[in-house]
Design an enzyme around this catalytic site. Structure first.
Site, PDB file in Angstrom:
ATOM      1  N   CYS A 292       0.810  -1.225   0.000  1.00 21.51           N
ATOM      2  CA  CYS A 292       0.000   0.000   0.000  1.00 21.51           C
ATOM      3  C   CYS A 292       0.844   1.277   0.000  1.00 21.51           C
ATOM      4  O   CYS A 292       0.856   2.010  -0.981  1.00 21.51           O
ATOM      5  CB  CYS A 292      -0.930   0.007   1.210  1.00 21.51           C
ATOM      6  SG  CYS A 292      -2.139  -1.315   1.141  1.00 21.51           S
TER       7      CYS A 292
HETATM    8  N1  LIG Z   1      -2.726  -6.118   1.218  1.00 20.35           N
HETATM    9  C1  LIG Z   1      -3.239  -5.125   1.878  1.00 20.35           C
HETATM   10  O1  LIG Z   1      -2.928  -4.943   3.055  1.00 20.35           O
HETATM   11  C2  LIG Z   1      -4.251  -4.170   1.257  1.00 20.35           C
HETATM   12  C3  LIG Z   1      -4.967  -3.331   2.131  1.00 20.35           C
HETATM   13  C4  LIG Z   1      -5.914  -2.474   1.589  1.00 20.35           C
HETATM   14  C5  LIG Z   1      -6.108  -2.434   0.217  1.00 20.35           C
HETATM   15  N2  LIG Z   1      -5.396  -3.257  -0.632  1.00 20.35           N
HETATM   16  C6  LIG Z   1      -5.669  -3.183  -2.063  1.00 20.35           C
HETATM   17  O2  LIG Z   1      -6.449  -4.304  -2.448  1.00 20.35           O
HETATM   18  C7  LIG Z   1      -6.095  -4.724  -3.760  1.00 20.35           C
HETATM   19  C8  LIG Z   1      -5.682  -6.178  -3.745  1.00 20.35           C
HETATM   20  O3  LIG Z   1      -4.519  -6.307  -2.940  1.00 20.35           O
HETATM   21  P1  LIG Z   1      -4.040  -7.691  -2.337  1.00 20.35           P
HETATM   22  O4  LIG Z   1      -3.017  -7.351  -1.303  1.00 20.35           O
HETATM   23  O5  LIG Z   1      -5.209  -8.521  -1.939  1.00 20.35           O
HETATM   24  O6  LIG Z   1      -3.320  -8.340  -3.619  1.00 20.35           O
HETATM   25  P2  LIG Z   1      -2.854  -9.849  -3.788  1.00 20.35           P
HETATM   26  O7  LIG Z   1      -1.794  -9.843  -4.806  1.00 20.35           O
HETATM   27  O8  LIG Z   1      -2.611 -10.474  -2.447  1.00 20.35           O
HETATM   28  O9  LIG Z   1      -4.149 -10.596  -4.377  1.00 20.35           O
HETATM   29  C9  LIG Z   1      -4.693 -10.295  -5.623  1.00 20.35           C
HETATM   30  C10 LIG Z   1      -5.220 -11.595  -6.231  1.00 20.35           C
HETATM   31  O10 LIG Z   1      -5.892 -11.266  -7.445  1.00 20.35           O
HETATM   32  C11 LIG Z   1      -5.630 -12.283  -8.384  1.00 20.35           C
HETATM   33  N3  LIG Z   1      -5.930 -11.768  -9.719  1.00 20.35           N
HETATM   34  C12 LIG Z   1      -5.212 -10.906 -10.464  1.00 20.35           C
HETATM   35  N4  LIG Z   1      -5.858 -10.642 -11.616  1.00 20.35           N
HETATM   36  C13 LIG Z   1      -7.012 -11.353 -11.598  1.00 20.35           C
HETATM   37  C14 LIG Z   1      -8.094 -11.503 -12.501  1.00 20.35           C
HETATM   38  N5  LIG Z   1      -8.143 -10.829 -13.646  1.00 20.35           N
HETATM   39  N6  LIG Z   1      -9.101 -12.328 -12.157  1.00 20.35           N
HETATM   40  C15 LIG Z   1      -9.074 -13.008 -10.994  1.00 20.35           C
HETATM   41  N7  LIG Z   1      -8.082 -12.905 -10.095  1.00 20.35           N
HETATM   42  C16 LIG Z   1      -7.053 -12.086 -10.389  1.00 20.35           C
HETATM   43  C17 LIG Z   1      -4.185 -12.655  -8.135  1.00 20.35           C
HETATM   44  O11 LIG Z   1      -3.879 -13.922  -8.656  1.00 20.35           O
HETATM   45  C18 LIG Z   1      -4.117 -12.585  -6.611  1.00 20.35           C
HETATM   46  O12 LIG Z   1      -4.397 -13.837  -6.017  1.00 20.35           O
HETATM   47  C19 LIG Z   1      -4.997  -3.767  -4.209  1.00 20.35           C
HETATM   48  O13 LIG Z   1      -5.584  -2.712  -4.927  1.00 20.35           O
HETATM   49  C20 LIG Z   1      -4.439  -3.247  -2.909  1.00 20.35           C
HETATM   50  O14 LIG Z   1      -3.872  -1.955  -3.074  1.00 20.35           O
HETATM   51  C21 LIG Z   1      -4.472  -4.142  -0.109  1.00 20.35           C
END
Ligand SMILES: NC(=O)c1ccc[n+]([C@@H]2O[C@H](COP(=O)([O-])OP(=O)(O)OC[C@H]3O[C@@H](n4cnc5c(N)ncnc54)[C@H](O)[C@@H]3O)[C@@H](O)[C@H]2O)c1
Length: 416
Positions: A258
């Site tokens: 983030c």
């Molecule tokens: N990790 C955190 O602490 C956090 C906190 C708040 C917000 N976010 C936001 O949430 C969003 C996701 O982050 P995350 O940490 O969960 O990412 P992540 O990489 O852990 O998970 C994302 C998942 O999406 C999948 N994916 C990608 N493209 C896809 C598609 N077209 N169809 C289906 N699945 C697909 C990936 O394979 C992966 O498993 C980001 O925008 C991030 O900025 C993350």
């Protein structure tokens, strides 16, 4: 209620589990076939969701697949895909686009689509809606569309999905109401705002607020070092003020998915409005430079006892970007380790959450063994499992980048 979740990572998996535990039928879709296979066996892929919590849900209330066709039967579809930066540090919305196209392929009238991925204001309306409308259905009229920022903080246990208020902003009032109803299933407090743009920008404000304050205190740590003042004592004194001050601690730099990334989504969008976001750029610069300062402190700590960095054995304690989890994304330990190696130091590490770091070509070694063999132990990330007293007692020399050795009186310990 049937809920679809696209992207089963740090954000999507806890959300899918929360909906399933709240008695919704959940369809989880991810493009990562290995992750889906593991989840289908009841094996969790993230630390915040123990497999014991997942197993009873899989095949019952929670179905996971790489095939998105079951999303067609869902009342609501939530998109939780990554929003990284591309090579020129501009937003990479390709995952959101791809997920949007997936939804457009199954979309039907009356469904609710929610974007949770952190992004700049305007993404839901200007970027996602037109992709979804390729289905022939109109956003806000034939289907509901909203943005709801995720606030998950990996490793945190004092606030959960249920007790963390959830902001929702719909394209129309009807969209906001539908999103509020959805999240009402799993959150005690849903905060509806007037538009997706307000919800999108509110998430960025939260992250930029942290980034700027961390940069401020990191900069102060460098100045305090030069002035010979203990920055931790300064912070503790300031934090006794019961109003108008919020404590932030210095450290080795910013990591995670983030803070090092999200603020630049806003900086990018602001350029469209001919507006330079100076605080964001400055905080980014200061925080990115922090690992360099930490390496400088490590070199000085060795120099103080007549040792050059070249040939010295340096043990990094904790390499994930924050305590309690094994997430290595953007971890400052990667920079610190690489810089020390380029100076000729022999770097090892111990981290109970991270068995190996491929970027450094290293595997975690035992704590006792590492402490016994190193010239300098650097506390980079303060995991609970790494006891500061033990580190101070067993290492020849200690550099503490987290302030956890405060209160331990020892001449061979230096702090940020
Ligand atoms: N990790 C955190 O602490 C956090 C906190 C708040 C917000 N976010 C936001 O949430 C969003 C996701 O982050 P995350 O940490 O969960 O990412 P992540 O990489 O852990 O998970 C994302 C998942 O999406 C999948 N994916 C990608 N493209 C896809 C598609 N077209 N169809 C289906 N699945 C697909 C990936 O394979 C992966 O498993 C980001 O925008 C991030 O900025 C993350």
């Amino acid at each position: 209620m049937k809920v679809g979740v696209i992207g089963l990572g740090y954000v999507g998996l806890p959300l899918a589990v929360a909906f399933a535990e709240a008695a919704a039928d959940v369809v989880g879709v991810d493009v990562d076939a290995d992750a889906v296979e593991a989840l289908a066996r009841g094996e969790s892929t993230i630390e915040d969701i123990p497999s014991e919590r997942l197993t009873p849900l899989v095949g019952e209330r929670l179905a996971v697949s790489t095939d998105p066709s079951a999303l067609a039967e869902c009342d609501a579809i939530v998109i939780c895909v990554p929003t990284p930066l591309a090579h020129q540090r501009e937003p990479d919305l390709s995952y959101v686009d791809a997920a949007g196209r997936t939804v457009a392929g199954v979309l039907r009238a009356g469904q609710l689509v929610v974007l949770e991925s952190t992004t700049y204001p305007g993404t839901t309306r200007e970027r996602l809606a037109p992709i979804l409308e390729e289905s022939g259905l109109v956003a806000g009229q034939d289907f509901h569309l909203a943005f709801s920022p995720e606030r998950i903080d990996p490793g945190r246990t004092d606030f959960t999905v249920r007790t963390t208020p959830k902001v929702v902003g719909g394209l129309t009032e009807g969209c906001s109401d539908a999103a509020a109803d959805l999240y009402g299933l799993i959150c005690d407090n849903v905060v509806a705002v007037s538009s997706p743009e307000v919800a999108e920008l509110s998430k960025l404000l939260e992250n930029i607020f942290r980034s700027v304050n961390i940069a401020l205190v990191n900069e102060l740590a460098i100045l305090a070092d030069r002035m010979g003042i203990d920055v931790w004592e300064v912070i503790e004194a300031a934090a006794t003020k019961p109003f108008g001050f919020m404590r932030f601690d210095p450290g080795p730099g910013m990591g995670g998915h983030c803070l090092p990334i999200d603020p630049f989504y806003l900086a990018f969008k602001a350029r469209e409005y001919d507006f330079p976001t100076e605080f964001i750029e400055l905080a980014g610069r200061v925080n990115q430079a922090q690992p360099h300062f930490c390496v400088d402190r490590a070199v000085r700590a060795l120099n103080d006892v007549g040792k050059p960095a070249k040939g010295s054995r340096v043990l990094l304690l904790g390499v994930s970007y924050k305590a309690g989890i094994g997430d290595m994304r953007e971890s400052p330990a990667l920079k610190i380790g690489a810089m020390l190696e380029s100076l000729g130091a022999k770097v090892t590490y111990h981290d109970p959450h991270v068995p190996e770091v491929s970027e450094l070509g290293l595997e975690s070694i035992g704590l006792e063994e590492g402490l016994a063999e190193c010239d300098l132990a650097v506390i980079v990330t303060a995991h609970d499992e790494i006891d500061p007293e033990t580190v101070v007692a067993q290492a020849q020399r200690v550099l503490d980048l987290r302030g956890v050795t405060r209160g331990i009186d020892a001449d061979h310990v230096v702090r940020l």
